[in-house]
Design an enzyme around this catalytic site. Sequence first.
Site, PDB file in Angstrom:
ATOM      1  N   PHE A   1     -65.084 -38.929  -4.129  1.00 36.79           N
ATOM      2  CA  PHE A   1     -64.477 -39.569  -2.956  1.00 36.79           C
ATOM      3  C   PHE A   1     -64.670 -38.637  -1.770  1.00 36.79           C
ATOM      4  O   PHE A   1     -64.317 -37.459  -1.853  1.00 36.79           O
ATOM      5  CB  PHE A   1     -62.973 -39.787  -3.150  1.00 36.79           C
ATOM      6  CG  PHE A   1     -62.264 -40.210  -1.873  1.00 36.79           C
ATOM      7  CD1 PHE A   1     -62.010 -41.548  -1.629  1.00 36.79           C
ATOM      8  CD2 PHE A   1     -61.901 -39.277  -0.905  1.00 36.79           C
ATOM      9  CE1 PHE A   1     -61.389 -41.945  -0.447  1.00 36.79           C
ATOM     10  CE2 PHE A   1     -61.292 -39.667   0.286  1.00 36.79           C
ATOM     11  CZ  PHE A   1     -61.033 -41.008   0.511  1.00 36.79           C
ATOM     12  N   GLU A   2     -65.209 -39.165  -0.707  1.00 36.51           N
ATOM     13  CA  GLU A   2     -65.269 -38.389   0.537  1.00 36.51           C
ATOM     14  C   GLU A   2     -65.270 -39.377   1.687  1.00 36.51           C
ATOM     15  O   GLU A   2     -65.963 -40.396   1.615  1.00 36.51           O
ATOM     16  CB  GLU A   2     -66.603 -37.621   0.675  1.00 36.51           C
ATOM     17  CG  GLU A   2     -66.747 -36.394  -0.162  1.00 36.51           C
ATOM     18  CD  GLU A   2     -68.108 -35.720   0.023  1.00 36.51           C
ATOM     19  OE1 GLU A   2     -69.124 -36.406   0.264  1.00 36.51           O
ATOM     20  OE2 GLU A   2     -68.140 -34.485  -0.073  1.00 36.51           O
TER      21      GLU A   2
END
Length: 381
Positions: free
Chosen positions: A271-272
């Site tokens: 996740f970014e």
Amino acid sequence: MAISARYTRYLVLAVVGLTFFYFVTRSSFQLPSTASLPKPKPTYEDFKSQKPHNTGINSTERVNATFVTLARNSDIWEIAKSIRTVEDRFNRNFNYDWVFLNDQDFDEDFKKLTTSLASGTTHYGRIPKEHWSYPEWIDQDKAREVREDMGRRKIIYGDSESYRHMCRYESGFFFRHPLMMNYEYYWRVEPSVELFCDVPRDPFLFMKQNNKKYSFVISLLEYIDTIPTLWDSAKKFLKEHPEHIADNNAMDFVSEDGGETYNKCHFWSNFEIGSLEWLRSQAYIDYFTSLDHDGGFFYERWGDAPVHSIAAATMLKRDEIHFFDEIAYYHNPFTHCPSSEQTRLDLRCHCKPHDNFDWKDYSCTNRWFSVNNLQKPDGWD
Ligand code: GDP
Ligand code: MN
């Protein structure tokens, strides 16, 4: 006489029985009034003519941003789940674009399905060979021996060649793919992830308005066997390029002795949400180029998570990094579920609070809060 008495008894029994039957099944004898008639079911034609997008949140201000997914054709069903969850919890109201990248050509099935699931415009790109192969300075025999050795030592993905290309690509190239060049912010989505709460405000807009460059939802300790010399390599770079070190950076998140050693804390990069302009900056490109020449993507098994994290912690100001508490997220095997019950109810979350990894042993998120003197959310142990 005896006969008629028997018939009377049967008659009474029959009347009692019928009365009972009538009361039990009374509702089915009554005709419903028109008001309570069920509405006719929508037909497929009705369904198709509805606008599925742009319902709900009334957002006018948009950011130049995209989702980005690196995937193989074989990831189709797992990425389908991820797109569904992101659309249901957020993007159906925003319709941001989605860029898919692959070291092979995407096939028609992959494109058809993902385009049908995504509410925004989809783009499909093939990764240029130079970004998914060995640079000339890498000794490929040495790299193979390392893979064999790490395989024998049962280090996770230690024997995988493609995983190394993937980590190097995510570390240094995805943000400069031609399809990504027009965007300012990205949200990385991997196969098989889940969102558990409505995303109440546009995280891209939040990033932009608050001058955030990098964000995370889960942080944890890295397996040291995959990165024995990464910190040395980063330190060497920072010594050669002190101009890239940010004032008021978050070095204390990744080092507990003023930068001498690495404490293995990193933001989990599956996740970014981040700034593409930061990744395309001279500072980040110099950093990646220097690490790439040191060879650890192939002679060890450097992950893009610690590579991004060390860059963020040293070359960004600490308040340019953001923890998105309200984005409840699962990627095998960890979950981020907001600690505050009120947040979970407000955002219609369906994660189990007990699964929240924030405060568990291997998490570094507790550390993130303490080094930055941030107030912990309600309900945090
Ligand atoms: P993990 O999360 O570290 O277990 O690794 P994943 O298997 O999820 O891989 C990380 C990301 O890279 C995912 O988005 C995968 O779809 C993608 N990926 C991994 N290997 C390859 C590959 O060989 N080719 C392509 N095109 N994508 C890959
Ligand atoms: Mn993954």
